[in-house]
Design an enzyme around this catalytic site. Structure first.
Site, short mmCIF file in Angstrom:
data_model
loop_
_atom_site.label_atom_id
_atom_site.label_comp_id
_atom_site.label_asym_id
_atom_site.label_seq_id
_atom_site.Cartn_x
_atom_site.Cartn_y
_atom_site.Cartn_z
N LYS A 76 0.84 -1.21 0.00
CA LYS A 76 0.00 0.00 0.00
C LYS A 76 0.87 1.25 0.00
O LYS A 76 1.94 1.26 0.65
CB LYS A 76 -0.91 -0.04 1.23
CG LYS A 76 -1.98 1.04 1.28
CD LYS A 76 -2.88 0.81 2.50
CE LYS A 76 -3.97 1.85 2.62
NZ LYS A 76 -4.84 1.61 3.80
N SER A 151 -9.81 1.47 2.93
CA SER A 151 -8.96 2.26 2.08
C SER A 151 -7.91 1.47 1.29
O SER A 151 -7.36 1.99 0.32
CB SER A 151 -8.24 3.32 2.93
OG SER A 151 -7.37 2.71 3.85
N SER A 175 -9.79 -1.07 7.08
CA SER A 175 -9.28 -0.84 5.72
C SER A 175 -8.57 -2.00 5.05
O SER A 175 -8.25 -1.91 3.87
CB SER A 175 -8.35 0.36 5.72
OG SER A 175 -9.11 1.51 5.55
N1 GLN Z 1 -13.27 3.50 6.53
C1 GLN Z 1 -12.57 3.90 7.72
C2 GLN Z 1 -12.20 5.36 7.64
O1 GLN Z 1 -12.48 5.98 6.65
C3 GLN Z 1 -11.38 3.02 7.96
C4 GLN Z 1 -10.15 3.49 7.32
C5 GLN Z 1 -8.96 2.67 7.64
O2 GLN Z 1 -9.04 1.61 8.25
N2 GLN Z 1 -7.82 3.19 7.27
O3 GLN Z 1 -11.66 5.90 8.57
#
Ligand code: GLN
Length: 479
Positions: A76, A151, A175
């Site tokens: 990532k 994400s 994410s």
């Molecule tokens: N969807 C969650 C957020 O927008 C989780 C994001 C993540 O785990 N980085 O914060």
């Protein structure tokens, strides 16, 4: 390219001489060139793949191959790989190339892994669709009209598209697990502290963990067994070695006590389609001899509210460093402006809307007038929630929920409705708040749309190896 191989099969074939690394990487490059224009899972592809493949092949030939020699991993774009960009899918870091390497990456590198490229993501890991990337959304390889989740959507899409057997992601509130669920692959978030966060761009430091997207749980355990361990550069890293993480084996579910968190299955946010696939899997678990029953954790319904105070608060502080002076983008000031104008211009033009929303929210809940009412209260509620999970594990070996209460969204469907996306994090967020390990396992598809559904299996702190072993059993044994 031929069938997607898990690491174990891949390594066996390379060792037996049935697979040539230079050929494998050549084919892989071609596949990515042909297919990723549309999917957009990779923001950068390593341009030294051929040399690395050749060098790894030499090691096999002369018997100096290391444990993961030659395996392909995508990373990532918020986890530093030396010499490759680390944009966090943000304009503010567009040209930033870190002069250092994340500890988890270094450890994989020392074991012989080859980093194929950096994967697309929501900007600074804030989002659930990969649509907040400044470099275009990623498409879900299962059905390209849908988002891959987020994400770490690029990581999940790269695995689902057959580019790599595994990719690293980060998981602050789901994410890794949610995109894995949306793309029909395995997504694992370790116990907080199992993996070092050094070299990983901080979002919510008390919640962030690197996780893996893989084809099965065995590969998740293999990568983790190499990446884990104490790191003097991260004071939250642990030296604990979870049982069954090395010498991994699938663990029979017979006699295990499993609690279904009813608030995640029986609520107005959960799609009927998700419920149907979950129910079927629950029957399978019972047939395999597990004791499965409904349990209630009412506190879980406060998880989203707690998270969307704590995560933005930490993010607003972590992102203060992007000021146009120390990293990446700098929008110059005019001769009549001072350095504050430089900060303001750079941050206004460098960050996207979702990141700005979180920074504003974070500053608000930390401001002196509201600190007690929001931030402090959220911290207290977080402890109550974590304690509640602990008590639940006095009764159960594992807890289960759907990974996502909803099926994958259509591209663009919720782009302007952040609140709807926040509430869809209902099942994954509480796990980060409590620092627990969890894995999302693909358990089937919705009959009408063909879209994947994932089940989340949650374990006790540092029970990661057993959790993955059970996950492997549920998945249908070692592939
Ligand atoms: N969807 C969650 C957020 O927008 C989780 C994001 C993540 O785990 N980085 O914060």
């Amino acid at each position: 390219m031929s069938e997607q191989l898990t690491y174990k099969k891949f390594l066996n074939q390379v060792k037996s001489g049935g697979l040539s690394l230079p050929e494998y990487y050549q084919e892989l490059r071609k596949k990515i060139e042909a297919e990723d224009k549309e999917i957009n899972s990779l923001l950068a592809v390593n341009n030294t793949l051929d040399e690395r493949a050749a060098a790894a092949q030499v090691r096999y030939n002369d018997g100096t191959n290391r444990e993961l020699e030659g395996i392909a991993v995508a990373v990532k774009d918020n986890i530093a790989v030396e010499g490759m960009p680390n944009t966090c899918a943000s304009k503010i870091l567009e040209h930033f190339i870190p002069p250092y390497q994340a500890t988890v990456v270094q450890r994989l590198c020392d074991a012989g892994a080859i980093f194929v490229g950096k994967t697309n993501m929501d900007e600074f890991a804030m989002g659930s669709t990969t649509e907040t990337s400044a470099f275009g959304a990623t498409k879900n390889p299962v059905n390209k009209q849908y988002v891959p989740g987020g994400s770490s959507g690029g990581s999940a899409a790269a695995v689902a598209a057959g580019f790599v057997p595994a990719a690293l992601g980060t998981d602050t509130g789901g994410s890794v697990r949610q995109p894995a669920s949306f793309c029909g692959v395995v997504g694992y978030k370790p116990t907080y502290g199992l993996l070092s966060r050094w070299g990983v761009t901080a979002f919510g430091s008390s919640l962030d963990q690197v996780g893996t997207v893989t084809l099965n749980c065995e590969d998740a355990a293999l990568l983790t067994s190499i990446m884990m361990g104490i790191d003097e550069k991260d004071s939250t890293s642990s030296s604990k070695v979870p049982e069954n993480i090395k010498n991994f084996a699938a663990k029979d579910i017979k006699g295990k006590k499993i609690g279904i968190i009813c608030e995640t299955l029986e609520n107005e946010h959960t799609d009927e389609a998700v419920r149907v696939v979950m129910q079927k899997k629950i029957e399978d678990l019972k047939a395999a001899g597990a004791v499965v029953e409904m349990t209630s954790i009412e506190e879980i319904t406060y998880g989203v509210s707690i998270y969307y105070i704590i995560a933005p608060a930490e993010a607003s502080s972590n992102l203060a460093r992007y000021d146009g002076v120390r990293y990446g983008l700098q929008i110059p000031r005019n001769s009549d402006e001072d350095v504050k104008d430089l900060f303001t211009k750079t941050r206004s033009q460098g960050f996207g809307d979702e990141v700005k929303r979180r920074i504003i929210l974070g500053n608000f809940v930390l401001s002196s007038g509201y600190y007690d009412a929001y931030y402090k209260k959220a911290q207290k509620a977080r402890i109550v929630l974590a304690d509640r999970f602990m008590r639940e594990f006095d009764k159960y070996d594992y807890l289960i929920t759907p990974t996502s209460p909803v099926l994958p969204f259509k591209l663009g469907e919720n782009f302007d409705d952040p609140l709807k996306l926040y509430t869809a994090d209902l099942c994954t967020i509480p796990v980060n708040l409590a620092g627990l390990p969890a894995v999302s396992i693909p358990i089937g598809t919705d009959a009408a749309s063909g879209l994947p559904v994932g089940m989340q299996l949650i374990g006790k702190r540092f029970d990661d190896g057993l959790l993955l072993g059970t996950g492997e059993f549920i998945l249908g044994g070692t592939k």
